[in-house]
Design a protein around this motif. Structure first.
Motif, PDB file in Angstrom:
ATOM      1  N   SER A 116      -4.959   8.791   3.252  1.00 25.08           N
ATOM      2  CA  SER A 116      -5.550   8.019   4.350  1.00 25.08           C
ATOM      3  C   SER A 116      -4.737   8.248   5.619  1.00 25.08           C
ATOM      4  N   THR A 149      -2.547   1.939   7.248  1.00 28.39           N
ATOM      5  CA  THR A 149      -3.814   2.608   6.964  1.00 28.39           C
ATOM      6  C   THR A 149      -4.914   1.553   6.885  1.00 28.39           C
ATOM      7  N   SER A 157      -2.824   7.583   9.139  1.00 23.52           N
ATOM      8  CA  SER A 157      -2.094   6.461   9.707  1.00 23.52           C
ATOM      9  C   SER A 157      -2.817   5.990  10.960  1.00 23.52           C
TER      10      SER A 157
END
Length: 157
Positions: free
Chosen positions: A74, A27, A76
């Protein structure tokens, strides 16, 4: 191979298939510009020394990336991998916790597991995550594409 001295929680199992690949989602906070940080392969403060990985026997790199992007805070940005054997060679073990119970409202990736950093000193944590970083970067990023939003059939250029 000697059996590691570890206390497992209900539902946790030690992984021993040295060839099995473990997927690690990258991330934005794991990057320095466009380069991976070594910290990416170790725990964040929220991980409680159990950084999340997913088992290759339970899905593809693309499936793991899609699941993460659709369920985590978040998205990937890519998938990297280390093997169970590489973690063991680095002096730690890998724990499959996919059968552990979850609190209401929590979700866990299919084939969830973690490299166990519990009980390590800060210098040992730094060394372990650096070893995992080198294994993963020697292997290279695993092929995936950006996860499409729900209802979108094709990625737009």
């Amino acid at each position: 191979m000697t059996v590691p001295d570890v206390e497992l929680l209900d539902g946790e199992q030690l992984m021993s298939n040295a060839e099995e690949l473990l997927y690690r989602q990258m991330t934005q906070h794991m990057l320095d510009g466009d380069k991976l940080k070594t910290e990416a392969f170790g725990p964040s403060s929220a991980d409680r020394d159990m950084p999340s990985y997913s088992r290759s026997t339970e899905g593809t790199p693309q499936e793991s990336r899609d699941w993460h992007t659709q369920n985590a805070k978040s998205p990937s940005l890519g998938v990297w991998g280390v093997t169970v054997g590489e973690a063991i060679e680095s002096g730690r073990h890998v724990v499959d916790d996919s059968l552990c119970s979850l609190a209401a409202g929590q979700v866990r990736a299919p084939g969830h597991c973690f490299v166990d950093f519990r009980g390590l000193s800060k210098p040992h944590k730094r060394e372990l995550r650096a070893r995992l970083y080198f294994y993963a970067t020697d292997r290279g990023e695993l092929p995936t594409t950006q996860t499409k939003e729900d209802g979108v059939l094709f990625a737009l250029a």
